[in-house]
Design an enzyme around this catalytic site. Structure first.
Site, PDB file in Angstrom:
ATOM      1  N   ASN A  10      11.740   3.596  -7.250  1.00 23.67           N
ATOM      2  CA  ASN A  10      11.461   2.172  -7.439  1.00 23.67           C
ATOM      3  C   ASN A  10      10.700   2.054  -8.763  1.00 23.67           C
ATOM      4  OD1 ASN A  10       9.885  -0.266  -7.595  1.00 23.67           O
ATOM      5  ND2 ASN A  10      10.322  -0.649  -5.439  1.00 23.67           N
ATOM      6  N   ASN A  12       9.869  -0.786 -10.500  1.00 29.81           N
ATOM      7  CA  ASN A  12       9.017  -1.967 -10.694  1.00 29.81           C
ATOM      8  C   ASN A  12       9.285  -2.645 -12.040  1.00 29.81           C
ATOM      9  OD1 ASN A  12       7.063  -3.863 -10.102  1.00 29.81           O
ATOM     10  ND2 ASN A  12       5.342  -2.561 -10.682  1.00 29.81           N
ATOM     11  N   GLU A  38      14.310  -2.171  -7.586  1.00 27.70           N
ATOM     12  CA  GLU A  38      13.446  -3.188  -8.200  1.00 27.70           C
ATOM     13  C   GLU A  38      13.576  -3.157  -9.725  1.00 27.70           C
ATOM     14  OE1 GLU A  38       9.151  -5.350  -7.420  1.00 27.70           O
ATOM     15  OE2 GLU A  38       9.378  -3.295  -6.732  1.00 27.70           O
ATOM     16  N   TYR A 111      17.222  -1.394  -1.847  1.00 28.20           N
ATOM     17  CA  TYR A 111      15.860  -1.893  -1.998  1.00 28.20           C
ATOM     18  C   TYR A 111      15.609  -2.874  -0.848  1.00 28.20           C
ATOM     19  CZ  TYR A 111      11.860  -4.413  -4.020  1.00 28.20           C
ATOM     20  OH  TYR A 111      10.630  -5.000  -4.223  1.00 28.20           O
ATOM     21  N   ASP A 151      13.725   2.293  -1.457  1.00 28.97           N
ATOM     22  CA  ASP A 151      12.426   1.803  -1.030  1.00 28.97           C
ATOM     23  C   ASP A 151      12.622   1.032   0.273  1.00 28.97           C
ATOM     24  OD1 ASP A 151      10.007   0.586  -0.643  1.00 28.97           O
ATOM     25  OD2 ASP A 151       9.910  -0.397  -2.599  1.00 28.97           O
ATOM     26  N   ASN A 153      10.138   0.123   2.193  1.00 32.39           N
ATOM     27  CA  ASN A 153       8.994  -0.781   2.298  1.00 32.39           C
ATOM     28  C   ASN A 153       8.246  -0.677   3.625  1.00 32.39           C
ATOM     29  OD1 ASN A 153       7.874  -2.404   0.169  1.00 32.39           O
ATOM     30  ND2 ASN A 153       9.909  -3.271  -0.133  1.00 32.39           N
ATOM     31  N   ASP A 247       4.481   2.134 -10.304  1.00 32.50           N
ATOM     32  CA  ASP A 247       3.515   2.305  -9.214  1.00 32.50           C
ATOM     33  C   ASP A 247       4.070   3.175  -8.095  1.00 32.50           C
ATOM     34  OD1 ASP A 247       5.326   0.263  -8.671  1.00 32.50           O
ATOM     35  OD2 ASP A 247       3.870  -1.054  -7.689  1.00 32.50           O
ATOM     36  N   HIS A 248       5.393   3.383  -8.072  1.00 37.22           N
ATOM     37  CA  HIS A 248       6.026   4.370  -7.219  1.00 37.22           C
ATOM     38  C   HIS A 248       6.272   5.631  -8.053  1.00 37.22           C
ATOM     39  CE1 HIS A 248       7.589   1.583  -3.909  1.00 37.22           C
ATOM     40  NE2 HIS A 248       7.150   0.734  -4.824  1.00 37.22           N
TER      41      HIS A 248
END
Length: 257
Positions: A10, A12, A38, A111, A151, A153, A247-248
């Site tokens: 991911n 971002n 993402e 995603y 992802d 989530n 951030d992943h």
């Protein structure tokens, strides 16, 4: 037998990811298959350095809304067929799913929705989960092997996040979200990372706040699942927390087919 290395990440935002050096890492590593989630971009918004990569076939599933959601696939081997979405318009118009059919397996790069922003989005996430599983089962019922990555989530078990007690009422670790992952496993899908790493402290996402990544206060919400009949072809599974760019972090598997 041919060994293949698959990476999922991911990112971002694909353009931010490129600026942060993540794409340079990909070009150095050159995995056989690279699945991004993402992306927050439609292909026409991107320059050729992201859409035309020597040695790769490139596919994007983009959200109708600009700067939102989206998945991408970079693959050395050209798939026999690629589908964008899984046939439910309210989910497909957010550009969350790419399905690539290869000779030995069908790859699903997904995603899954985030449920944190509102009750409505949590319901959308749960609806997505419930609609997606029959689609996945339909593929395996035809005798095909599947690799599902992306992802999700949701952290599945207490071992999959650093602060389980504090997050029991937070979307991403709610009982109903975790129950869907239980259901996925009872339907015959295997969490490949746990085949090789039963131990704690492995995460794939960290908040940007409070030096969470430096302190390894994270969540394992990104996965590779395979159907049970295919698991013996998976020779390795890994998470690469030291690789920066979003951030992943990236995660991957190696398969022999």
């Amino acid at each position: 037998m041919m060994a293949r290395r698959l990476i999922s990440w991911n990112v971002n935002g694909l353009r931010a990811f490129q600026k942060n050096g993540g794409f340079t890492w990909f070009l150095q590593e050159r995995p056989d298959i690279f699945c991004l989630q993402e992306t927050k971009a439609q292909p026409q918004q991107l320059d050729e350095s992201l859409t035309a990569i020597d040695g790769y076939h490139v596919y994007f599933a983009s959200a109708e809304r600009k700067g939102y959601s989206g998945v991408a696939l970079y693959t050395r081997e050209e798939p026999k067929h690629v589908a964008y979405g899984f046939g439910v318009e309210r989910f497909d118009n957010e550009g969350r799913t790419l399905v690539a059919e290869y000779e030995h397996f069908t790859l699903l790069n997904v995603y899954f929705p985030n449920g944190k922003s509102s009750e409505e989005r949590l319901q959308y996430k749960m609806d997505f989960y419930e609609a997606f599983l029959p689609f996945l089962d339909e593929i395996t019922s035809q005798g095909k092997n599947v690799i599902l990555c992306g992802d999700v989530n949701t952290a599945h078990k207490a071992i999959d996040l650093a602060r389980p007690k504090e997050n029991e009422t937070v979307s991403g670790f709610l009982p109903e979200e975790r129950a869907w992952l239980d259901k996925l496993i009872t339907h015959g899908y295997v969490d490949t990372f746990r085949m090789f790493h039963p131990e704690p402290d492995y995460y794939t996402w960290w908040s940007f706040r409070a030096r969470a990544r430096e302190r390894n206060v994270g969540w394992r919400i990104d996965y590779f699942f395979v159907n049970d009949a295919f698991k013996d072809h998976v020779t390795n599974a890994f998470i690469l927390p030291k690789v920066m760019g979003a951030d992943h972090c990236p995660l991957g598997i190696e398969v022999d087919v």
